[in-house]
Write a protein that holds these residues in place. Structure first.
Motif, mmCIF file in Angstrom:
data_model
loop_
_atom_site.group_PDB
_atom_site.id
_atom_site.type_symbol
_atom_site.label_atom_id
_atom_site.label_comp_id
_atom_site.label_asym_id
_atom_site.label_seq_id
_atom_site.Cartn_x
_atom_site.Cartn_y
_atom_site.Cartn_z
ATOM 1 N N ARG A 178 0.827 -1.203 0.000
ATOM 2 C CA ARG A 178 0.000 0.000 0.000
ATOM 3 C C ARG A 178 0.866 1.259 0.000
ATOM 4 O O ARG A 178 0.592 2.219 -0.719
ATOM 5 N N ALA A 179 1.919 1.239 0.817
ATOM 6 C CA ALA A 179 2.789 2.410 0.889
ATOM 7 C C ALA A 179 3.522 2.648 -0.424
ATOM 8 O O ALA A 179 3.674 3.795 -0.870
ATOM 9 N N ILE A 180 3.983 1.584 -1.074
ATOM 10 C CA ILE A 180 4.691 1.729 -2.351
ATOM 11 C C ILE A 180 3.746 2.260 -3.433
ATOM 12 O O ILE A 180 4.108 3.147 -4.217
ATOM 13 N N ARG A 181 2.535 1.744 -3.470
ATOM 14 C CA ARG A 181 1.569 2.224 -4.478
ATOM 15 C C ARG A 181 1.142 3.649 -4.174
ATOM 16 O O ARG A 181 0.922 4.445 -5.073
ATOM 17 N N ASP A 182 0.948 3.946 -2.899
ATOM 18 C CA ASP A 182 0.763 5.312 -2.404
ATOM 19 C C ASP A 182 -0.406 6.054 -3.040
ATOM 20 O O ASP A 182 -0.264 7.180 -3.513
ATOM 21 N N ARG A 183 -1.564 5.428 -3.017
ATOM 22 C CA ARG A 183 -2.766 6.098 -3.503
ATOM 23 C C ARG A 183 -3.320 7.011 -2.409
ATOM 24 O O ARG A 183 -3.413 6.612 -1.247
ATOM 25 N N PRO A 184 -3.702 8.240 -2.742
ATOM 26 C CA PRO A 184 -4.181 9.169 -1.709
ATOM 27 C C PRO A 184 -5.475 8.722 -1.055
ATOM 28 O O PRO A 184 -5.741 9.076 0.092
ATOM 29 N N ASP A 185 -6.293 7.931 -1.773
ATOM 30 C CA ASP A 185 -7.555 7.486 -1.182
ATOM 31 C C ASP A 185 -7.346 6.328 -0.202
ATOM 32 O O ASP A 185 -8.301 5.869 0.433
ATOM 33 N N GLU A 186 -6.099 5.865 -0.059
ATOM 34 C CA GLU A 186 -5.790 4.820 0.916
ATOM 35 C C GLU A 186 -5.056 5.373 2.136
ATOM 36 O O GLU A 186 -4.586 4.619 2.990
ATOM 37 N N LEU A 187 -4.962 6.700 2.209
ATOM 38 C CA LEU A 187 -4.333 7.353 3.356
ATOM 39 C C LEU A 187 -5.402 7.936 4.271
ATOM 40 O O LEU A 187 -6.513 8.252 3.834
ATOM 41 N N ASN A 188 -5.052 8.079 5.541
ATOM 42 C CA ASN A 188 -5.935 8.751 6.491
ATOM 43 C C ASN A 188 -5.594 10.242 6.481
ATOM 44 O O ASN A 188 -4.737 10.708 7.232
ATOM 45 N N LEU A 189 -6.248 10.975 5.588
ATOM 46 C CA LEU A 189 -5.932 12.387 5.403
ATOM 47 C C LEU A 189 -6.399 13.209 6.602
ATOM 48 O O LEU A 189 -7.437 12.919 7.205
ATOM 49 N N VAL A 190 -5.630 14.236 6.932
ATOM 50 C CA VAL A 190 -5.949 15.046 8.114
ATOM 51 C C VAL A 190 -6.498 16.422 7.750
ATOM 52 O O VAL A 190 -6.972 17.145 8.617
ATOM 53 N N HIS A 191 -6.428 16.779 6.475
ATOM 54 C CA HIS A 191 -6.940 18.072 6.031
ATOM 55 C C HIS A 191 -8.205 17.860 5.199
ATOM 56 O O HIS A 191 -8.468 16.760 4.700
ATOM 57 N N GLU A 192 -8.961 18.936 5.020
ATOM 58 C CA GLU A 192 -10.149 18.882 4.173
ATOM 59 C C GLU A 192 -10.428 20.271 3.618
ATOM 60 O O GLU A 192 -9.950 21.281 4.155
ATOM 61 N N TYR A 193 -11.206 20.314 2.531
ATOM 62 C CA TYR A 193 -11.598 21.588 1.931
ATOM 63 C C TYR A 193 -13.021 21.916 2.344
ATOM 64 O O TYR A 193 -13.885 21.025 2.408
ATOM 65 N N ASP A 194 -13.260 23.206 2.603
ATOM 66 C CA ASP A 194 -14.623 23.600 2.980
ATOM 67 C C ASP A 194 -15.492 23.878 1.760
ATOM 68 O O ASP A 194 -16.705 24.055 1.873
ATOM 69 N N GLN A 195 -14.860 23.928 0.565
ATOM 70 C CA GLN A 195 -15.597 24.061 -0.688
ATOM 71 C C GLN A 195 -14.738 23.519 -1.819
ATOM 72 O O GLN A 195 -13.517 23.438 -1.680
ATOM 73 N N PRO A 196 -15.333 23.123 -2.933
ATOM 74 C CA PRO A 196 -14.543 22.553 -4.041
ATOM 75 C C PRO A 196 -13.519 23.567 -4.559
ATOM 76 O O PRO A 196 -13.885 24.676 -4.960
ATOM 77 N N PRO A 197 -12.230 23.221 -4.560
ATOM 78 C CA PRO A 197 -11.199 24.159 -5.007
ATOM 79 C C PRO A 197 -11.099 24.194 -6.527
ATOM 80 O O PRO A 197 -11.564 23.294 -7.227
ATOM 81 N N SER A 198 -10.437 25.235 -7.011
ATOM 82 C CA SER A 198 -10.198 25.345 -8.445
ATOM 83 C C SER A 198 -9.068 24.410 -8.857
ATOM 84 O O SER A 198 -8.250 23.971 -8.030
ATOM 85 N N LEU A 199 -9.005 24.147 -10.148
ATOM 86 C CA LEU A 199 -7.942 23.311 -10.689
ATOM 87 C C LEU A 199 -6.579 23.943 -10.418
ATOM 88 O O LEU A 199 -5.633 23.263 -10.000
ATOM 89 N N ALA A 200 -6.468 25.245 -10.621
ATOM 90 C CA ALA A 200 -5.194 25.938 -10.420
ATOM 91 C C ALA A 200 -4.744 25.834 -8.961
ATOM 92 O O ALA A 200 -3.556 25.625 -8.676
#
Length: 427
Positions: free
Chosen positions: A252-274
């Motif tokens: 899992r660590a070698i493949r390192d997909r972000p959806d397999e991590l326990n993320l600690v941050h979040e967005y309060d609204q959908p961000p722009s691509l830039a």
């Protein structure tokens, strides 16, 4: 010791020693002596060590001399210069807390069985405004149990990295792991420094049950792989854990997909691509992984062009963003990135090493079979995580020939992975 990053100043030993001995007022650049002290790590000779010791003895309070002394102490520690112990020991009483920190660390690197020195280090725990984390770690490294009561008082420190080190040291000294869950909890701390620090503390505490959580911690893959690797090395040697227990988390660590991590941050609204592309340059990889996950979810069609543009502009020379761009192009299956991914797979620059394993995984996700011989060729390296990634990538292609090569690899983790794959094929 890995010295790949030390030799960046292109100085000879004579030039570095001459710079270090030059009076500051005669230098064009006041940082030259600091650079020289850094560079002498490349020369484990008596002359270099003597020059570094001489630099430590220069006690001028000028800022540039202070940073030079600190660096000279560090270089002596990296060179494991036993002869320097007396002059480094004297620095334990220095009024500059950063010089004291480097002295403690250097003694830890060089090693000592002199309990008087260890007691001097332990007494620093009672001195205000010291680098308690380094002091605790060094005392634990030497198994100096006489410091247990003094370390105990730091387990409830408001400074999480200090508390983490103290809990790990108490567990190591006493065998009481009742509070180790707090250290595991720091893997989800808002501060990236706390997250990184607690991985080292879990290594020091030899807490093998933390491997699954380390694999999911949102820090750079370098920190996670180091944690898993060191725990795997000690745990398997001691018969406390098997490769079969480690394997899924290492994969899992070698493949390192972000959806397999326990993320600690979040967005309060959908961000722009830039905005998301710019987040790939953050030093807190937790933010980079959140941006990667969001790019894949919200902008799968627009992201490839934006990623190629930022690669051309800046990411090609920024090893953090480079890593994330490489991984994303693979997950997005962006076929025009094939040559770029091959270049990343074969990139010899040491600071881009983690991108090589990322490129192996990305090429497998791309699915272009031209990558197969390149992945096999990459098994001929000293970089264990690159070899491991190539095995995962070749398996994704359905190619078994790499396993036969890796089954004879000198690295036990790579060898164990190859043998496990061969065993799966035979059953």
């Amino acid at each position: 010791m890995d010295k790949r990053f030390f030799n960046i100043f292109n100085l000879t030993e004579d030039e570095a020693i001459a710079l270090l001995k030059t009076p500051p007022e005669q230098l064009e650049d006041k940082t030259d002596r600091y650079i020289a002290a850094s560079h002498l790590i490349n020369f484990p000779t008596e002359r270099a060590i003597d020059a570094l010791i001489e630099a430590v003895r220069v006690r001028d309070r000028d800022l540039y001399n202070r940073i030079t002394r600190r660096k000279a102490i560090e270089s002596l520690g990296r060179l494991k210069a036993t002869v320097a112990i007396p002059v480094i020991r004297a620095c334990l009483a220095d009024e500059d807390c950063y010089t004291v920190e480097n002295a403690v660390w250097a003694i830890g690197e060089i090693g000592t069985d002199d309990e008087a020195i260890l007691e001097e280090i332990a007494q620093l725990l009672d001195k205000p405004e010291q680098s308690y984390r380094v002091i605790i770690q060094t005392l634990a490294k030497f198994n100096y149990r006489n410091a247990l009561d003094r370390i105990q008082k730091f387990v409830d420190s408001d400074n999480e990295p200090i508390a983490s080190a103290a809990i790990a040291a108490v567990a190591r000294f006493s065998g009481d792991y009742s509070q180790i869950g707090k250290v595991v909890g720091f893997l989800q701390h808002e501060s990236v420094n706390a997250r990184r620090a607690c991985i080292q503390d879990l290594i020091d505490a030899q807490y093998y049950d933390a491997i699954p959580e380390i694999a999911k911690c949102p820090v750079s893959v370098i920190f996670r792989l180091r944690g898993i690797r060191l725990l795997a090395d000690t745990g398997t040697s001691a018969g406390k854990i098997s490769f079969q227990e480690i394997e899924p988390h290492l994969d899992r660590a070698i493949r390192d997909r972000p959806d397999e991590l326990n993320l600690v941050h979040e967005y309060d609204q959908p961000p722009s691509l830039a905005f998301l592309v710019n987040e790939l340059y953050q030093t807190d990889f937790g933010r980079c992984y959140l941006a990667s996950k969001t790019l894949l979810e919200i902008y799968p069609d627009e992201a490839p062009e934006a990623l190629m543009a930022t690669y051309a502009e800046q990411a090609h020379n920024d090893y953090g963003a480079h890593y994330h761009v490489i991984k994303l192009l693979g997950w997005l299956k962006y076929a025009p990135a094939f040559d770029l991914l091959v270049e990343a797979l074969q990139n010899p620059r040491p600071q881009f090493q983690k991108s090589r394993a990322a490129a192996a995984i990305a090429l497998a996700n791309l699915g272009d079979e031209r990558a197969i011989p390149l992945l096999k060729a990459s098994l001929n390296t000293n970089i264990w995580d690159l070899k491991y990634a190539c095995l995962l990538a070749l398996k994704q292609f359905g190619d078994d020939s790499g396993k036969e090569i890796a089954a004879r690899d000198p690295d036990w983790l790579v060898r164990a992975k190859a043998m496990a794959e061969l065993l799966d094929n035979s059953t």
